[in-house]
Design a protein around this motif. Structure first.
Motif, PDB file in Angstrom:
ATOM      1  N   GLY A 140      -1.264 -29.874  18.624  1.00  0.00           N
ATOM      2  CA  GLY A 140      -0.299 -30.104  17.543  1.00  0.00           C
ATOM      3  C   GLY A 140       0.147 -31.546  17.487  1.00  0.00           C
ATOM      4  O   GLY A 140       0.265 -32.131  16.417  1.00  0.00           O
ATOM      5  N   GLY A 141       0.373 -32.140  18.645  1.00  0.00           N
ATOM      6  CA  GLY A 141       0.785 -33.542  18.688  1.00  0.00           C
ATOM      7  C   GLY A 141      -0.294 -34.455  18.161  1.00  0.00           C
ATOM      8  O   GLY A 141      -0.032 -35.390  17.412  1.00  0.00           O
ATOM      9  N   LEU A 142      -1.540 -34.184  18.540  1.00  0.00           N
ATOM     10  CA  LEU A 142      -2.653 -34.999  18.044  1.00  0.00           C
ATOM     11  C   LEU A 142      -2.831 -34.814  16.549  1.00  0.00           C
ATOM     12  O   LEU A 142      -3.111 -35.755  15.822  1.00  0.00           O
ATOM     13  N   SER A 143      -2.647 -33.578  16.073  1.00  0.00           N
ATOM     14  CA  SER A 143      -2.763 -33.310  14.644  1.00  0.00           C
ATOM     15  C   SER A 143      -1.694 -34.060  13.863  1.00  0.00           C
ATOM     16  O   SER A 143      -1.971 -34.658  12.831  1.00  0.00           O
ATOM     17  N   ILE A 144      -0.479 -34.040  14.365  1.00  0.00           N
ATOM     18  CA  ILE A 144       0.618 -34.760  13.704  1.00  0.00           C
ATOM     19  C   ILE A 144       0.337 -36.252  13.686  1.00  0.00           C
ATOM     20  O   ILE A 144       0.491 -36.917  12.675  1.00  0.00           O
ATOM     21  N   ALA A 145      -0.110 -36.775  14.796  1.00  0.00           N
ATOM     22  CA  ALA A 145      -0.415 -38.201  14.870  1.00  0.00           C
ATOM     23  C   ALA A 145      -1.537 -38.563  13.915  1.00  0.00           C
ATOM     24  O   ALA A 145      -1.488 -39.581  13.229  1.00  0.00           O
ATOM     25  N   ALA A 146      -2.565 -37.734  13.837  1.00  0.00           N
ATOM     26  CA  ALA A 146      -3.686 -38.014  12.941  1.00  0.00           C
ATOM     27  C   ALA A 146      -3.237 -37.959  11.486  1.00  0.00           C
ATOM     28  O   ALA A 146      -3.607 -38.805  10.678  1.00  0.00           O
ATOM     29  N   GLN A 147      -2.423 -36.964  11.153  1.00  0.00           N
ATOM     30  CA  GLN A 147      -1.944 -36.864   9.783  1.00  0.00           C
ATOM     31  C   GLN A 147      -1.030 -38.030   9.440  1.00  0.00           C
ATOM     32  O   GLN A 147      -1.095 -38.576   8.353  1.00  0.00           O
ATOM     33  N   ALA A 148      -0.198 -38.423  10.354  1.00  0.00           N
ATOM     34  CA  ALA A 148       0.742 -39.510  10.089  1.00  0.00           C
ATOM     35  C   ALA A 148       0.028 -40.833   9.943  1.00  0.00           C
ATOM     36  O   ALA A 148       0.449 -41.689   9.181  1.00  0.00           O
ATOM     37  N   SER A 149      -1.081 -41.018  10.657  1.00  0.00           N
ATOM     38  CA  SER A 149      -1.786 -42.288  10.577  1.00  0.00           C
ATOM     39  C   SER A 149      -2.843 -42.292   9.493  1.00  0.00           C
ATOM     40  O   SER A 149      -3.414 -43.326   9.203  1.00  0.00           O
ATOM     41  N   ALA A 150      -3.114 -41.150   8.896  1.00  0.00           N
ATOM     42  CA  ALA A 150      -4.131 -41.089   7.847  1.00  0.00           C
ATOM     43  C   ALA A 150      -3.669 -41.874   6.635  1.00  0.00           C
ATOM     44  O   ALA A 150      -2.488 -41.938   6.317  1.00  0.00           O
ATOM     45  N   ASP A 151      -4.620 -42.481   5.956  1.00  0.00           N
ATOM     46  CA  ASP A 151      -4.310 -43.246   4.750  1.00  0.00           C
ATOM     47  C   ASP A 151      -3.962 -42.254   3.651  1.00  0.00           C
ATOM     48  O   ASP A 151      -4.786 -41.425   3.287  1.00  0.00           O
ATOM     49  N   PRO A 152      -2.755 -42.295   3.094  1.00  0.00           N
ATOM     50  CA  PRO A 152      -2.312 -41.310   2.128  1.00  0.00           C
ATOM     51  C   PRO A 152      -2.870 -41.544   0.738  1.00  0.00           C
ATOM     52  O   PRO A 152      -2.556 -40.829  -0.188  1.00  0.00           O
ATOM     53  N   THR A 153      -3.716 -42.525   0.573  1.00  0.00           N
ATOM     54  CA  THR A 153      -4.208 -42.873  -0.749  1.00  0.00           C
ATOM     55  C   THR A 153      -5.518 -42.179  -1.051  1.00  0.00           C
ATOM     56  O   THR A 153      -6.141 -41.584  -0.194  1.00  0.00           O
ATOM     57  N   ALA A 154      -5.959 -42.301  -2.270  1.00  0.00           N
ATOM     58  CA  ALA A 154      -7.249 -41.753  -2.674  1.00  0.00           C
ATOM     59  C   ALA A 154      -8.352 -42.522  -1.965  1.00  0.00           C
ATOM     60  O   ALA A 154      -8.123 -43.583  -1.423  1.00  0.00           O
ATOM     61  N   SER A 155      -9.559 -42.011  -1.993  1.00  0.00           N
ATOM     62  CA  SER A 155     -10.679 -42.661  -1.321  1.00  0.00           C
ATOM     63  C   SER A 155     -11.309 -43.725  -2.215  1.00  0.00           C
ATOM     64  O   SER A 155     -11.244 -43.621  -3.414  1.00  0.00           O
ATOM     65  N   PRO A 156     -11.995 -44.792  -1.635  1.00  0.00           N
ATOM     66  CA  PRO A 156     -12.503 -45.873  -2.452  1.00  0.00           C
ATOM     67  C   PRO A 156     -13.676 -45.476  -3.323  1.00  0.00           C
ATOM     68  O   PRO A 156     -14.466 -44.631  -2.973  1.00  0.00           O
ATOM     69  N   SER A 157     -13.792 -46.140  -4.425  1.00  0.00           N
ATOM     70  CA  SER A 157     -14.893 -45.943  -5.345  1.00  0.00           C
ATOM     71  C   SER A 157     -15.804 -47.141  -5.261  1.00  0.00           C
ATOM     72  O   SER A 157     -15.356 -48.276  -5.187  1.00  0.00           O
ATOM     73  N   SER A 158     -17.098 -46.904  -5.285  1.00  0.00           N
ATOM     74  CA  SER A 158     -18.031 -48.022  -5.245  1.00  0.00           C
ATOM     75  C   SER A 158     -18.147 -48.671  -6.615  1.00  0.00           C
ATOM     76  O   SER A 158     -18.749 -49.707  -6.763  1.00  0.00           O
ATOM     77  N   ALA A 194       8.405 -35.629   6.196  1.00  0.00           N
ATOM     78  CA  ALA A 194       8.155 -34.654   7.264  1.00  0.00           C
ATOM     79  C   ALA A 194       9.434 -34.349   8.038  1.00  0.00           C
ATOM     80  O   ALA A 194       9.680 -33.197   8.408  1.00  0.00           O
ATOM     81  N   VAL A 195      10.242 -35.358   8.269  1.00  0.00           N
ATOM     82  CA  VAL A 195      11.523 -35.145   8.965  1.00  0.00           C
ATOM     83  C   VAL A 195      12.443 -34.302   8.088  1.00  0.00           C
ATOM     84  O   VAL A 195      13.052 -33.335   8.561  1.00  0.00           O
ATOM     85  N   LYS A 196      12.497 -34.633   6.811  1.00  0.00           N
ATOM     86  CA  LYS A 196      13.352 -33.898   5.886  1.00  0.00           C
ATOM     87  C   LYS A 196      12.927 -32.434   5.779  1.00  0.00           C
ATOM     88  O   LYS A 196      13.761 -31.535   5.711  1.00  0.00           O
ATOM     89  N   ALA A 197      11.609 -32.192   5.816  1.00  0.00           N
ATOM     90  CA  ALA A 197      11.091 -30.828   5.713  1.00  0.00           C
ATOM     91  C   ALA A 197      11.189 -30.072   7.035  1.00  0.00           C
ATOM     92  O   ALA A 197      10.938 -28.871   7.083  1.00  0.00           O
ATOM     93  N   GLY A 198      11.526 -30.774   8.108  1.00  0.00           N
ATOM     94  CA  GLY A 198      11.637 -30.125   9.405  1.00  0.00           C
ATOM     95  C   GLY A 198      10.311 -30.043  10.145  1.00  0.00           C
ATOM     96  O   GLY A 198      10.215 -29.407  11.193  1.00  0.00           O
ATOM     97  N   THR A 199       9.283 -30.675   9.623  1.00  0.00           N
ATOM     98  CA  THR A 199       7.972 -30.668  10.273  1.00  0.00           C
ATOM     99  C   THR A 199       7.979 -31.531  11.521  1.00  0.00           C
ATOM    100  O   THR A 199       7.321 -31.215  12.514  1.00  0.00           O
ATOM    101  N   LEU A 200       8.720 -32.640  11.473  1.00  0.00           N
ATOM    102  CA  LEU A 200       8.856 -33.551  12.609  1.00  0.00           C
ATOM    103  C   LEU A 200      10.338 -33.793  12.868  1.00  0.00           C
ATOM    104  O   LEU A 200      11.154 -33.715  11.948  1.00  0.00           O
TER     105      LEU A 200
END
Length: 186
Positions: free
Chosen positions: A21-39, A160-166
Motif C-alpha cells: 500500500g505504501g509503495l502504491s501510494i508513493a507511485a500514484q503520488a509521483s505519477a505524472d497527473p497529465t495526459a501522455s505525450p503525442s508524437s 488525497a488528504v482531504k478525502a482521507g486517503t492519506l
C-alpha cells in the motif's frame, strides 16, 4: 498451528500489505497527473511534455517538442518554425545509433548537464544566437516545468488528504521524497 505461528503469519501478511500500500501510494503520488505525450506536433496536450505514448523530451524531460519550440522562440524572440527546425536537426544529429544494452548501468548514460550544454551549444549555432541566451532560456523552461509538476503533485496530495486517503504526514513524506529525488524525480 500454534498461536505464535499464527501471530507471526498474520503479522507478516499485514506487513506485506502495508508495504504494498505504501509503495502504491508513493507511485500514484509521483505519477505524472497529465495526459501522455503525442508524437504529433499539432497535438495540444493539456499539460506540456506529455502525450499518448508516455515519452518525454526536451531539456526538462517533460517538455513536448512543439511546446519547447514555442517557449524557446518566445524567450529568444525568434520565429517558432525556425526553432522547431533547429530542434529537429539537433535531435536527429544526436540520435543514438543503437539501443543501450539491457544490462547497461545508469552511469553509462550521458551526464544530463553535459547533454544539456551540448544541446544549448548546437541550438545556438543553428539559430545564430548566443549560447548563454539559449542556456538561460532552457533553464527557465525547465524551472517552469518543475514548478508545474510540484504544484500538480501538491494539489493531488491535498485532495488525497482531504478525502482521507492519506494523512498529512504521509503527504508530507511523499513531497519530501519527491523533492529529494527518492521517488518520481530525476
Amino acid at each position: 498451528m500454534s498461536r505464535s505461528t499464527k501471530v507471526a503469519v498474520a503479522s507478516g501478511a499485514i506487513g506485506l500489505l502495508a508495504l504494498g500500500g505504501g509503495l502504491s501510494i508513493a507511485a500514484q503520488a509521483s505519477a505524472d497527473p497529465t495526459a501522455s505525450p503525442s508524437s504529433s506536433p499539432s497535438a495540444s496536450p493539456s499539460t506540456p511534455g506529455t502525450g499518448k505514448d508516455g515519452h518525454r523530451g526536451g531539456p526538462g524531460r517533460g517538455v513536448h517538442q512543439s511546446d519547447l519550440a514555442q517557449k524557446l522562440a518566445a524567450k529568444l524572440s525568434l520565429d517558432q518554425a525556425k526553432v522547431t527546425e533547429a530542434l529537429k536537426a539537433v535531435r536527429e544529429a544526436n540520435k543514438p545509433t543503437a539501443r543501450p544494452s539491457a544490462g547497461a548501468s545508469p552511469s553509462a548514460r550521458p551526464d544530463p548537464a553535459t547533454r544539456d550544454a551540448a544541446l544549448a551549444k548546437q541550438l545556438a549555432e543553428k539559430l545564430g544566437v548566443a549560447e548563454a541566451d539559449v542556456t538561460k532560456a532552457l533553464a527557465e523552461i525547465r524551472a517552469e516545468r518543475q514548478n508545474q509538476r510540484a504544484a500538480a503533485l501538491k494539489s493531488r496530495l491535498d485532495e488525497a488528504v482531504k478525502a482521507g486517503t492519506l494523512t498529512q504526514a504521509e503527504a508530507d513524506a511523499v513531497t519530501k521524497a519527491v523533492a529529494k529525488g527518492v521517488i518520481g524525480g530525476r
